[in-house]
Design a protein around this motif. Structure first.
Motif, mmCIF file in Angstrom:
data_model
loop_
_atom_site.group_PDB
_atom_site.id
_atom_site.type_symbol
_atom_site.label_atom_id
_atom_site.label_comp_id
_atom_site.label_asym_id
_atom_site.label_seq_id
_atom_site.Cartn_x
_atom_site.Cartn_y
_atom_site.Cartn_z
ATOM 1 N N VAL A 50 16.422 27.089 -5.390
ATOM 2 C CA VAL A 50 15.880 27.223 -6.738
ATOM 3 C C VAL A 50 16.862 27.970 -7.645
ATOM 4 O O VAL A 50 17.163 27.522 -8.746
ATOM 5 C CB VAL A 50 14.525 27.958 -6.716
ATOM 6 N N ASN A 61 20.568 27.614 -11.126
ATOM 7 C CA ASN A 61 19.153 27.686 -11.454
ATOM 8 C C ASN A 61 18.681 26.265 -11.694
ATOM 9 O O ASN A 61 19.045 25.638 -12.687
ATOM 10 C CB ASN A 61 18.926 28.550 -12.697
ATOM 11 N N SER A 62 17.900 25.748 -10.761
ATOM 12 C CA SER A 62 17.447 24.363 -10.858
ATOM 13 C C SER A 62 16.264 24.213 -11.799
ATOM 14 O O SER A 62 15.882 23.080 -12.129
ATOM 15 C CB SER A 62 17.071 23.828 -9.476
ATOM 16 N N VAL A 63 15.666 25.325 -12.216
ATOM 17 C CA VAL A 63 14.500 25.278 -13.104
ATOM 18 C C VAL A 63 14.807 26.097 -14.357
ATOM 19 O O VAL A 63 13.989 26.886 -14.828
ATOM 20 C CB VAL A 63 13.218 25.798 -12.401
ATOM 21 N N LYS A 64 16.006 25.892 -14.870
ATOM 22 C CA LYS A 64 16.439 26.633 -16.040
ATOM 23 C C LYS A 64 15.499 26.396 -17.213
ATOM 24 O O LYS A 64 15.055 25.285 -17.442
ATOM 25 C CB LYS A 64 17.857 26.198 -16.408
ATOM 26 N N ARG A 66 12.534 27.747 -17.413
ATOM 27 C CA ARG A 66 11.208 28.212 -16.990
ATOM 28 C C ARG A 66 11.301 29.347 -15.976
ATOM 29 O O ARG A 66 10.449 30.224 -15.967
ATOM 30 C CB ARG A 66 10.394 27.064 -16.399
ATOM 31 N N PHE A 67 12.291 29.312 -15.106
ATOM 32 C CA PHE A 67 12.452 30.345 -14.071
ATOM 33 C C PHE A 67 13.681 31.198 -14.378
ATOM 34 O O PHE A 67 14.701 30.677 -14.842
ATOM 35 C CB PHE A 67 12.636 29.717 -12.697
ATOM 36 N N MET A 82 8.609 33.260 -13.102
ATOM 37 C CA MET A 82 8.273 31.846 -13.226
ATOM 38 C C MET A 82 7.262 31.673 -14.354
ATOM 39 O O MET A 82 6.153 32.225 -14.284
ATOM 40 C CB MET A 82 7.698 31.314 -11.906
ATOM 41 N N ASP A 89 5.429 22.794 -8.928
ATOM 42 C CA ASP A 89 6.069 24.027 -8.477
ATOM 43 C C ASP A 89 5.379 24.605 -7.249
ATOM 44 O O ASP A 89 5.855 25.587 -6.677
ATOM 45 C CB ASP A 89 6.053 25.082 -9.590
#
Length: 120
Positions: A50, A61-64, A66-67, A82, A89
Motif C-alpha cells: 500500500v 503510495n498506491s492509494v495516493k 486518500r491514504f 485512511m 479497501d
C-alpha cells in the motif's frame, strides 16, 4: 529482532476514516533506521503493498490522495491515515519493516495484522 504491533482497525462506513498505528520495538532502535511499509490482503487475493516510507521519505503510495503514511520518531510508531474509505479497501492490513532503510518493499519483519472492514 524487531517487533511490530498494529492497532486501529475496525468497521467503518463508506466515506469514513481510520488511522492505523504500528508500534515498533526491538534491536533496530528508531523507526527511522528502517524502511517501513503497509501492506494489505483482501479475502482471496494476494498481499499487496500500500505505501512505503524509507530514508528518502514516502517512496510509494498506491492509494495516493486518500491514504497517507507517516512516522513519529518520539513514539517509534508508523501510521496510515485512511480517508474516504471504500468497500474495496476492506482487508487485513499489515505493517512491515526492513533494516535496509532504503528498501522500497520492506518485508523483513511483520506485524500480526489488523482487520479493516468498510461496509454500510
Amino acid at each position: 529482532q524487531v517487533q511490530l504491533v498494529e492497532s486501529g482497525g475496525g468497521l467503518v462506513q463508506p466515506g469514513g476514516s481510520l488511522r492505523l498505528s504500528c508500534a515498533a520495538s526491538g534491536s533496530a532502535g528508531s523507526i527511522y533506521n528502517m524502511a517501513m511499509g503497509w501492506y494489505r490482503q483482501a479475502p482471496g487475493k494476494q498481499r499487496e503493498l500500500v505505501a512505503t516510507a524509507t530514508a528518502y521519505g514516502t517512496v510509494y503510495n498506491s492509494v495516493k490522495g486518500r491514504f497517507t503514511i507517516s512516522r513519529d520518531a518520539a513514539k517509534n510508531t508508523m501510521y496510515l491515515q485512511m480517508n474516504s474509505l471504500k468497500p474495496e479497501d476492506t482487508a487485513v492490513y499489515y505493517c512491515s519493516a526492513d533494516p535496509n532503510q532504503f528498501s522500497a518493499t520492506p518485508n523483513r519483519y511483520w506485524g500480526q495484522g489488523t482487520q479493516v472492514t468498510v461496509s454500510s
